[in-house]
Structures are given as structure tokens and as C-alpha cells.
Design a protein around this motif. Structure first.
Motif, PDB file in Angstrom:
ATOM      1  N   GLN A  23       0.815  -1.208   0.000  1.00  0.00           N
ATOM      2  CA  GLN A  23       0.000   0.000   0.000  1.00  0.00           C
ATOM      3  C   GLN A  23       0.856   1.270   0.000  1.00  0.00           C
ATOM      4  O   GLN A  23       0.722   2.149   0.852  1.00  0.00           O
ATOM      5  N   ARG A  24       1.744   1.334  -0.973  1.00  0.00           N
ATOM      6  CA  ARG A  24       2.607   2.500  -1.157  1.00  0.00           C
ATOM      7  C   ARG A  24       2.987   2.593  -2.622  1.00  0.00           C
ATOM      8  O   ARG A  24       2.629   1.718  -3.425  1.00  0.00           O
ATOM      9  N   ALA A  25       3.694   3.621  -2.976  1.00  0.00           N
ATOM     10  CA  ALA A  25       4.143   3.763  -4.361  1.00  0.00           C
ATOM     11  C   ALA A  25       5.247   2.749  -4.680  1.00  0.00           C
ATOM     12  O   ALA A  25       6.128   2.492  -3.845  1.00  0.00           O
ATOM     13  N   PHE A  26       5.174   2.174  -5.848  1.00  0.00           N
ATOM     14  CA  PHE A  26       6.241   1.328  -6.388  1.00  0.00           C
ATOM     15  C   PHE A  26       6.574   1.871  -7.770  1.00  0.00           C
ATOM     16  O   PHE A  26       5.747   1.805  -8.695  1.00  0.00           O
ATOM     17  N   LEU A  27       7.788   2.392  -7.902  1.00  0.00           N
ATOM     18  CA  LEU A  27       8.225   3.054  -9.122  1.00  0.00           C
ATOM     19  C   LEU A  27       9.580   2.480  -9.558  1.00  0.00           C
ATOM     20  O   LEU A  27      10.190   1.706  -8.803  1.00  0.00           O
ATOM     21  N   PRO A  28      10.078   2.806 -10.736  1.00  0.00           N
ATOM     22  CA  PRO A  28      11.308   2.172 -11.229  1.00  0.00           C
ATOM     23  C   PRO A  28      12.471   2.145 -10.245  1.00  0.00           C
ATOM     24  O   PRO A  28      13.157   1.104 -10.149  1.00  0.00           O
ATOM     25  N   PRO A  29      12.736   3.200  -9.476  1.00  0.00           N
ATOM     26  CA  PRO A  29      13.876   3.119  -8.552  1.00  0.00           C
ATOM     27  C   PRO A  29      13.699   2.095  -7.435  1.00  0.00           C
ATOM     28  O   PRO A  29      14.678   1.721  -6.770  1.00  0.00           O
ATOM     29  N   ASP A  30      12.457   1.628  -7.208  1.00  0.00           N
ATOM     30  CA  ASP A  30      12.211   0.674  -6.129  1.00  0.00           C
ATOM     31  C   ASP A  30      12.549  -0.756  -6.504  1.00  0.00           C
ATOM     32  O   ASP A  30      12.624  -1.627  -5.631  1.00  0.00           O
ATOM     33  N   LEU A  31      12.719  -1.031  -7.788  1.00  0.00           N
ATOM     34  CA  LEU A  31      13.061  -2.382  -8.217  1.00  0.00           C
ATOM     35  C   LEU A  31      14.568  -2.552  -8.203  1.00  0.00           C
ATOM     36  O   LEU A  31      15.308  -1.698  -8.695  1.00  0.00           O
ATOM     37  N   ASP A  32      15.015  -3.657  -7.634  1.00  0.00           N
ATOM     38  CA  ASP A  32      16.452  -3.924  -7.616  1.00  0.00           C
ATOM     39  C   ASP A  32      17.006  -3.827  -9.035  1.00  0.00           C
ATOM     40  O   ASP A  32      16.318  -4.192  -9.990  1.00  0.00           O
TER      41      ASP A  32
END
Length: 284
Positions: A28-37
Motif C-alpha cells: 500500500q505504497r508507491a512502487f516506481l522504477p527506482p524501487d526495483l532492484d
């Protein structure tokens, strides 16, 4: 090149994602390109909100992010002007829009796919060369079969193997229904989302017979791998699921690894994949 055929990015501060209210808190938060390993895998972005504005949001991410090859968007397929909306999104995407995904699993009417009010929209997808991503489970497979029979040539991809009820071990009814769907030549399937269908502490090998049946039903040329990241993160990391899926592919579809992990997605979604420059003569 590996292609992740099913990746999500979302930002609840920008758009409404109603289903997240019932999802694990960790999602329940933002998931954006920088969050992916860090990964060199290319990907297709898939909608997660029933809102055309999210499709535009994904277009923007795709234009700013290396490796994004296409977007599966959303449109109100029952709107009176659904065909114009689909055409407008295709134009705004400038080649990025590769398909449309109505969120069928969240629609109370399990026969929704069979409604005549959808006929024009499905014809429009076919006429624009767009893929129908089918977010369905076993409850919807009869209506899906009915819909496919009406639209010869409609390229369809079943997301997450039609979400079998793995946690409760309900194999037989799903297996027969998905095998019937697989008899339609223009239908493919994603090897994605299966891990999150088992209990959080369950044995990951529980997915093996389901993966085996998908490969048996669709064959190695009509199955493509997807991460379903970040939903995946409740059960595994991106690399853990990729490694397990590679093992399953070697086991149940030997010699089809390159197809499942890239070539099938490139073909089915008509992706404009980058072609490596040939090595110069004399280089080792």
C-alpha cells in the motif's frame, strides 16, 4: 534479452487503486522504477487501476525509463465511445500501447465478458492490432471462451494462468477449463502470479503441477514469463521468482527458455525490441 511480460508501477498519491485497500500493507505504497532492484531485463508495464489516466501515467514512465517496451492499458470498454477512446490511447501512446486489460476479476458479474455491449470494443482491439490481456480466474473461463469464439483473430493473453486456486488444491476444474481456452490458436498465457496464490509460508513446489499443465496446454511457444512485481514481493524477490520460473521452464518445456523469457512476448505483443549492433570483423 529477457523480457518481463508483466510488471506494475503505481503511485496511490496520484491515482485511486481501490484493490490496494484489501492488499497486504507492504503493497500500500508507491512502487516506481527506482524501487526495483537493478535489473537489465526489459519489460511490459501493465495497468493496475481502472482509469485511463493511469495508462497515460505508464506512458510517461515508459518514455523516461530504459527497457520499457510497451504498456497494457485500461479503457472503459462499455462506454458508448469505447472505440474512439481506444483509438485515442493508441495515438497518445505513439506505439507504446500494446494491449488493453479490463479488470475482469474485480467485476461482480462473472459473465461480464459475454455482454454484447462489449462487441465493438473487442473488434476495435483486434482491428488496431492490440492484445486483450485477460485478468480472469476459473469463474470467468466459460465467458472468456464464449467471447473468443466471437472474435476470430483477437490476440489474447491469459494473465497469471487464470489464477488457479492453488492454496486449496482445486486443480481439476481449472485444468479442464484452461485446457479448453488453450485450444484457441490466438490465445497465450503468462507464467506469472502463481507464487502469490499459495499461502505465505506454503511450499513453493505447490505451483509445479499448475505450471506443468500450462506448458502442456499452451506449449512452449505460447507461454511467456512475467514477474508480477511488486505483488510478487509478498512471497519472493524478483530474482528468486525468475530463477524458479527458469527451472520450471527447463523442466516442463526444455529448449524453450529463450521463447518463454523473451521471444514469445516480443512476437505476441509485436514489440519493437532493440537489436544489438553486430560485432566488428576481427573482434573476439
Amino acid at each position: 534479452m529477457i523480457i518481463d511480460a508483466h510488471r506494475h508501477y503505481w503511485d496511490p498519491s496520484r491515482l485511486e487503486y481501490g484493490w490496494l485497500a484489501h492488499a497486504p500493507v507492504a503493497l500500500q505504497r508507491a512502487f516506481l522504477p527506482p524501487d526495483l532492484d537493478p535489473t537489465t531485463d526489459a519489460c511490459i508495464l501493465v495497468q493496475a487501476a481502472p482509469d485511463e489516466r493511469e495508462t497515460l501515467f505508464l506512458f510517461d514512465i515508459a518514455r523516461r525509463t530504459d527497457g520499457v517496451l510497451g504498456v497494457i492499458g485500461w479503457v472503459d470498454m462499455e462506454a458508448d465511445n469505447a472505440t474512439q477512446r481506444i483509438a485515442a490511447l493508441a495515438e497518445q501512446g505513439q506505439g507504446l500501447l500494446r494491449g488493453i486489460r479490463p479488470m475482469v476479476q474485480d467485476i461482480p458479474d462473472t459473465e461480464w465478458l459475454a455482454r454484447p455491449s462489449l462487441d465493438r470494443a473487442f473488434d476495435c482491439l483486434r482491428d488496431h492490432g492490440l492484445v486483450f490481456d485477460a485478468l480472469v480466474d476459473n469463474r470467468h473461463l466459460r465467458a472468456l471462451s464464449q467471447r473468443l469464439a466471437q472474435h476470430t483473430g483477437l490476440i489474447t493473453v491469459v494473465d497469471h494462468g487464470a489464477k488457479p486456486n492453488i492454496a486449496d488444491g482445486q486443480f481439476a476444474s481449472w485444468a479442464s477449463a484452461i485446457a479448453r481456452v488453450a485450444q484457441v490458436p490466438d490465445v497465450s498465457c503468462k507464467l506469472s502470479g502463481l507464487l502469490t496464490l499459495i499461502d505465505a509460508n506454503g511450499d513453493a513446489s505447490a505451483i509445479d503441477p499448475y505450471a506443468a499443465h500450462l506448458f502442456e496446454s499452451f506449449g512452449g511457444q505460447r507461454v511467456m514469463w512475467g514477474s508480477d512485481w511488486p505483488v510478487l514481493t509478498t512471497h519472493a524477490t524478483y530474482e528468486q521468482w525468475k530463477a524458479r520460473a527458469q527451472t520450471l521452464t527447463r523442466r516442463f518445456a526444455p529448449h524453450h527458455e529463450a521463447a518463454v523469457f523473451g521471444a514469445n512476448a516480443a512476437t505476441i505483443y509485436s514489440l519493437a525490441t532493440p537489436v544489438p549492433a553486430p560485432a566488428s570483423e576481427g573482434m573476439s
